[in-house]
Design an enzyme around this catalytic site. Structure first.
Site, short mmCIF file in Angstrom:
data_model
loop_
_atom_site.label_atom_id
_atom_site.label_comp_id
_atom_site.label_asym_id
_atom_site.label_seq_id
_atom_site.Cartn_x
_atom_site.Cartn_y
_atom_site.Cartn_z
N GLU A 456 91.31 -11.68 -12.76
CA GLU A 456 92.04 -10.55 -12.16
C GLU A 456 91.21 -9.90 -11.05
O GLU A 456 91.21 -8.69 -10.86
CB GLU A 456 92.36 -9.55 -13.28
CG GLU A 456 93.66 -8.78 -13.12
CD GLU A 456 94.74 -9.58 -12.48
OE1 GLU A 456 95.16 -10.58 -13.07
OE2 GLU A 456 95.15 -9.24 -11.35
C1 LIG Z 1 90.30 -17.89 -18.47
C2 LIG Z 1 90.86 -17.58 -17.12
C3 LIG Z 1 92.14 -17.07 -17.01
C4 LIG Z 1 92.69 -16.81 -15.75
N1 LIG Z 1 94.01 -16.40 -15.66
C5 LIG Z 1 94.59 -16.36 -14.43
C6 LIG Z 1 96.01 -16.16 -14.31
O1 LIG Z 1 96.72 -15.95 -15.29
N2 LIG Z 1 96.56 -16.22 -13.06
C7 LIG Z 1 95.80 -16.46 -11.94
O2 LIG Z 1 96.35 -16.52 -10.86
N3 LIG Z 1 94.46 -16.64 -12.03
C8 LIG Z 1 93.84 -16.61 -13.24
N4 LIG Z 1 92.50 -16.82 -13.34
C9 LIG Z 1 91.71 -17.02 -12.11
C10 LIG Z 1 90.80 -15.85 -11.79
O3 LIG Z 1 91.55 -14.70 -11.45
C11 LIG Z 1 89.83 -16.31 -10.68
O4 LIG Z 1 88.98 -17.28 -11.27
C12 LIG Z 1 89.04 -15.17 -10.10
O5 LIG Z 1 89.88 -14.28 -9.39
C13 LIG Z 1 87.93 -15.67 -9.16
O6 LIG Z 1 88.38 -16.63 -8.27
P1 LIG Z 1 87.60 -18.01 -8.12
O7 LIG Z 1 87.38 -18.55 -9.48
O8 LIG Z 1 88.31 -18.86 -7.16
O9 LIG Z 1 86.19 -17.59 -7.54
P2 LIG Z 1 85.80 -17.52 -5.99
O10 LIG Z 1 86.87 -16.87 -5.22
O11 LIG Z 1 85.33 -18.84 -5.58
O12 LIG Z 1 84.55 -16.52 -6.05
C14 LIG Z 1 83.33 -16.86 -6.73
C15 LIG Z 1 82.51 -15.61 -6.92
O13 LIG Z 1 82.09 -15.15 -5.64
C16 LIG Z 1 82.11 -13.74 -5.58
N5 LIG Z 1 82.96 -13.35 -4.43
C17 LIG Z 1 83.99 -14.03 -3.90
N6 LIG Z 1 84.50 -13.37 -2.86
C18 LIG Z 1 83.79 -12.26 -2.70
C19 LIG Z 1 83.83 -11.16 -1.78
N7 LIG Z 1 84.75 -11.08 -0.82
N8 LIG Z 1 82.93 -10.17 -1.96
C20 LIG Z 1 82.02 -10.21 -2.93
N9 LIG Z 1 81.94 -11.23 -3.81
C21 LIG Z 1 82.81 -12.24 -3.71
C22 LIG Z 1 82.58 -13.22 -6.92
O14 LIG Z 1 81.43 -12.88 -7.69
C23 LIG Z 1 83.24 -14.42 -7.54
O15 LIG Z 1 83.12 -14.42 -8.94
C24 LIG Z 1 91.91 -17.03 -14.59
C25 LIG Z 1 90.61 -17.52 -14.71
C26 LIG Z 1 90.10 -17.81 -15.94
C27 LIG Z 1 88.73 -18.40 -16.02
#
Ligand SMILES: Cc1cc2nc3c(=O)[nH]c(=O)nc-3n(C[C@H](O)[C@H](O)[C@H](O)COP(=O)(O)OP(=O)(O)OC[C@H]3O[C@@H](n4cnc5c(N)ncnc54)[C@H](O)[C@@H]3O)c2cc1C
Length: 611
Positions: A456
């Site tokens: 989220e």
């Molecule tokens: C168990 C689980 C359930 C989930 N449920 C849902 C769901 O129901 N629906 C859905 O759509 N998604 C869902 N997600 C996805 C989740 O919302 C994303 O994994 C999360 O938003 C992070 O995106 P990403 O994994 O692509 O990380 P990335 O976007 O690759 O980012 C990696 C890390 O980089 C940092 N970062 C990235 N951008 C920035 C910035 N601009 N400024 C500072 N730091 C930054 C943060 O620390 C982040 O954790 C779920 C994930 C998991 C693991």
């Protein structure tokens, strides 16, 4: 095995005594909210959560969900518990009555959600996301969707999901590739892959309504790398005709489910959309005028509403996990005998004293309790503000309520989940090695609490939202409104000597927070890396100060109740102990956070990525 007892007394304290909800009958959904009704809901929900959901928490963790031939099975007992949950009407608590709901204010739905999260986060996510999805559908859907689909989601007959994330983008949704192409009949055909979709596939209901964002390609079939072409869609797993009949399987299928660290009973699915029939929600996007840049389309408004509701829900998960972990930690500290009290044996006739005699064990437990109860008060207060924002009260009052609740949303999401994880970890520490092994269930709380910091919107991204967007909105009106409320409370109470242990640290905290806000306005504008480097510390500072203010208010109330000889002396004494912990142990963090903020971004940016 862990236990859970719903903190009904604390909810009653916050709602009736601190926030005096009886005085807010003019607010929407509060008209018939008698204290008896609230107490009955809290008691019944608490009973259901401890008796039905909590015993399945361990089962969910051990069995997890399984995936075979495209079919996902939830852990044993989940399906029956879900049926019982829906029959009791818990899923539709906040939905309007015309859709079959109970039309209760968000304050009540949040309270029940917290209990469910404490009892079984994996389970609670299915109805939690469904509620976010049906609210979005009710807000943006066509009349036939509201007539035939929304009521089935409110009753729980069908669940809902929220599909944003793709394999190459979760935070940076500009990069998404899923596309939806308009058809002659006004529907769309969607293709692409969404990953990590909570409740994306399961065996608990006949149909799943996916709320999806996707890009509408231009006339040449190309999709742009921006948010302007992103729109919001409804994609049912089984098609639904406009007269409500369920039809054939739609082109959306589950490719796999994730094996993960925690919340194993919640199915996290890869969803493949292969020419799936999709209905656009919200107005039809207009092509941008030549030279016009748009950050997001009108249609995304519904999605933002849903994301905000989900962010608050995740913040509540932080409280829920903190609460249940604390309850078990404190119980163990009263069972386990280790060493002697530093001031001399507390029970000389026993071979050792109880863990609870040790200051460091008390520190860990008070850290959990002062967070959980302070955060609960903030969550309830923020939800009251949300109701005020939607009311017929004076425009200035509504605007202030809307600005402050909006400002608090990333704080609730990130601060509560960081602290919830800290609390789960500390409560596990009270068990020593017995917390690390599986028997007592404490390590599950730590694993389950961990995801709340990431999904989220990762907590670092929430901090950027606070600093980069929320602070400066409408010329900085939101932080001024918040600071104004804290200042007014301080002015009213600083003359009261009995409250000095609370007003003094809150005054210092407020001044530090104001200084940090000004520092950000000046140095963040000069160099955005200063703001980026400070964001997480700033968000934590705001969380600590607002919680401190809430504890000041609760301490004042507890003192008054004790002075008037109210029953339940123990409860109010405990409140004063927790308030004191927050003042003595958490408020001083503000000075340290300020120093880090003022260090600026240069040192961090000096980090050589190639290293
Ligand atoms: C168990 C689980 C359930 C989930 N449920 C849902 C769901 O129901 N629906 C859905 O759509 N998604 C869902 N997600 C996805 C989740 O919302 C994303 O994994 C999360 O938003 C992070 O995106 P990403 O994994 O692509 O990380 P990335 O976007 O690759 O980012 C990696 C890390 O980089 C940092 N970062 C990235 N951008 C920035 C910035 N601009 N400024 C500072 N730091 C930054 C943060 O620390 C982040 O954790 C779920 C994930 C998991 C693991």
């Amino acid at each position: 095995m862990p236990v859970y007892r719903a903190p009904v007394d604390d909810f009653r304290f916050v709602m009736h005594e601190l926030l005096e909800i009886g005085k807010h009958r003019d607010l929407p959904q509060f008209e018939e909210l008698t204290s008896d009704l609230v107490d009955d809901i809290l008691t019944q929900a608490g009973k259901f959560c401890s008796e039905v959901l909590q015993p399945l928490n361990r089962v969910g963790d051990e069995e997890g969900c399984t995936f075979e031939n495209g079919v996902v099975r939830t852990p044993a007992g989940f399906k029956d518990a879900y049926k019982a949950y829906c029959e009791a009407g818990w899923g539709g608590l906040g939905a309007p009555t015309e859709f079959g709901g109970s039309n209760l204010p968000i304050m009540v739905t949040m309270a029940v959600a917290e209990m469910a999260m404490s009892a079984n986060q994996s389970f609670a996510m299915y109805p939690g996301l469904t509620a976010a999805a049906y609210s979005a559908l009710i807000a943006t859907g066509a009349p036939w969707m509201k007539e035939h689909i929304a009521p089935k989601m409110v009753s729980g007959e069908w669940t809902g999901t929220m599909c944003l994330t793709e394999p190459h983008c979760g935070t940076d949704l500009r990069l998404m590739k899923t596309k939806a192409v308009e058809q002659d009949d006004g529907t769309y055909r969607m293709s692409g892959t969404k990953i990590f979709i909570s409740g994306g596939e399961h065996d608990m209901t006949d149909n799943i309504i996916h709320m999806v964002i996707a890009k509408i390609p231009d006339e040449d079939g190309k999709i742009a790398d921006d948010l302007a072409t992103v729109n919001f869609f409804m994609v049912p797993k089984f098609l639904v005709s406009e007269d409500g009949r369920m039809g054939a399987r739609n082109g959306v299928s589950c490719g796999s489910i994730e094996r993960k660290m925690g919340i194993k009973g919640s199915a996290t699915a890869v969803l493949n959309f292969d020419d799936a029939v999709a209905w656009r929600l919200g107005p039809k996007p207009k092509p941008p005028a030549p030279g016009e840049t748009r950050s997001s389309s009108e249609g995304m408004k519904g999605m933002f509403g849903m994301m905000n509701a989900a962010r608050l829900g995740v913040g509540i998960q932080g409280i829920g996990l903190g609460e249940v972990a604390y309850q078990n930690g404190v119980a163990y500290a009263h069972e386990r005998r280790v060493g002697r009290a530093l001031s001399g044996p507390a029970e000389p006739d026993k071979p050792a004293d109880l863990l609870i005699v040790h200051p460091d064990v008390r520190r860990m437990l008070l850290h959990c309790r002062s967070f959980v109860e302070g955060a609960r008060a903030i969550a309830m207060w923020t939800s009251l503000l949300m109701s005020v924002a939607r009311s017929k009260r004076r425009e200035e009052e509504r605007e202030e309520a809307s600005l402050i609740s909006d400002l608090m949303t990333p704080v609730i999401k990130a601060f509560f989940t960081d602290m919830g994880f800290e609390a789960a970890n500390l409560a596990m520490q009270c068990y020593g090695g017995h917390g690390y092994v599986r028997d007592h269930g404490m390590e599950q709380f730590v694993r389950d609490a961990r995801i709340n910091q990431t999904y989220e919107g990762a907590n670092g991204v929430q901090a950027m939202d606070l600093v980069g967007r929320k602070l400066g909105r409408k010329g900085g009106k939101a932080p001024f409104a918040l600071f104004g409320q804290i200042e007014a409370w301080l002015k009213e109470n600083e003359g009261d000597a009995a409250l000095t242990p609370f007003t003094k640290p809150v005054r210092r905290g407020l001044e530090t927070l104001q200084k940090a806000t000004l520092w950000l306005a000046e140095h963040g504008l000069k160099n955005p890396n200063n703001a980026g480097a400070a964001a997480t510390d700033y968000l934590r500072m705001m969380g600590i100060v607002v919680t401190g203010w809430m504890w000041g208010r609760m301490a004042k109330l507890a003192q008054a109740k004790l002075a008037e000889g109210a029953g339940n002396k123990r409860f109010y004494d405990d409140k004063l102990v927790s308030a004191r912990y927050w003042m003595e142990r958490m408020m001083p963090e503000c000075a340290m956070l300020m120093e880090r903020i003022e260090a600026g971004g240069e040192g961090i940016m000096a980090f050589d990525g190639a290293a």
